[in-house]
Scaffold this motif. Sequence first.
Motif, PDB file in Angstrom:
ATOM      1  N   MET A  86       0.843  -1.191   0.000  1.00  0.00           N
ATOM      2  CA  MET A  86       0.000   0.000   0.000  1.00  0.00           C
ATOM      3  C   MET A  86       0.877   1.240   0.000  1.00  0.00           C
ATOM      4  N   LYS A  87       0.386   2.267  -0.682  1.00  0.00           N
ATOM      5  CA  LYS A  87       1.096   3.546  -0.706  1.00  0.00           C
ATOM      6  C   LYS A  87       1.150   4.114   0.713  1.00  0.00           C
ATOM      7  N   ARG A  88       2.316   4.412   1.208  1.00  0.00           N
ATOM      8  CA  ARG A  88       2.462   4.866   2.584  1.00  0.00           C
ATOM      9  C   ARG A  88       2.108   6.348   2.714  1.00  0.00           C
ATOM     10  N   THR A  89       1.297   6.655   3.683  1.00  0.00           N
ATOM     11  CA  THR A  89       0.878   8.031   3.911  1.00  0.00           C
ATOM     12  C   THR A  89       0.557   8.211   5.381  1.00  0.00           C
ATOM     13  N   ASP A  90       0.713   9.402   5.875  1.00  0.00           N
ATOM     14  CA  ASP A  90       0.377   9.662   7.277  1.00  0.00           C
ATOM     15  C   ASP A  90      -0.964  10.386   7.391  1.00  0.00           C
TER      16      ASP A  90
END
Length: 310
Positions: free
Chosen positions: A1-5
Amino acid sequence: MKRTDKVIITCAVTGSIHTPTMSPYLPITADEIASDAIAAAEAGAAMLHLHARNPETGQPSQDPELFAAFLPRIKQSTDAIVNITTGGGLGMSLDDRLAPAKRFRPEVCSMNMGSVNFNISGAGARISEWKHDWEKPYLDMTKDFILSNTFAQIERAMTELSGQGTRFEFECYDIAHLYNLAHFVDRKIIEPPFFIQGVFGILGGIGPDPENVMHMKSTADRLFGEDFLFSLLAAGKHQMRLITLSALLGGSVRVGLEDSLYAGKGQLAVSNAEQVAKIRRILEELSLTVATPAEARVMMQTKGGDNVGF
């Protein structure tokens, strides 16, 4: 999964599952849909998933004129991403389902990723008197109903809507739907990033169990690597606990009266904004950051609110 905060909160404002008898707070008219959607955005929803209804009967409708009565008002009042359904109402033709998205060219529209037995006949089991004649037959017929999303239908919808710059909320009701999505990715009919919306708790689809959430996300990880964003919706009583799990796994969340009519056990939600505010409180208590519409646009790589047809 595309990592995002950042966590994208989507709000599905009215949908086509629940009927007017089930809740006095279900938005029906253009005024109600617009005001509920705007309030949901103000409460923290970065994306608004929108259906329309006949204002007299509350019956789901894909008449573009009904969408025209609330889309400009929402755009004028909020910066939230507008996401128009292509699922429409149960039993509609594909031409009817696509009509609003083709006319209004939204930033995002939903895209069901496979046919599924879609049984909501039990939703009105406790109701003895109905406001409208269409409600009970509409629910009862789903005991013998297939929500049709064939490969030919999906390819047509993807091709026509991608051509106008619209991106997709890929609704996956089961693990097989992820493989259907991978098929179109391999053929380069669609391009990343893919916003995958796991749909849990519909009778006929994947069950509302935490283990199934883990399985769907891990399968998507294998198929799409870092080319996707994961989000989750869950029907009825399963809504808050499963979407919280999605957020804990690094994904996004969807709430709204399309998916659940309740704000807590036995307590009807009085608005979509109430559900948005609740999940926002949960996310922030977990030290997670809610994405703004501008941040969600970057994450999903949409074309921007100035490039739509309303």
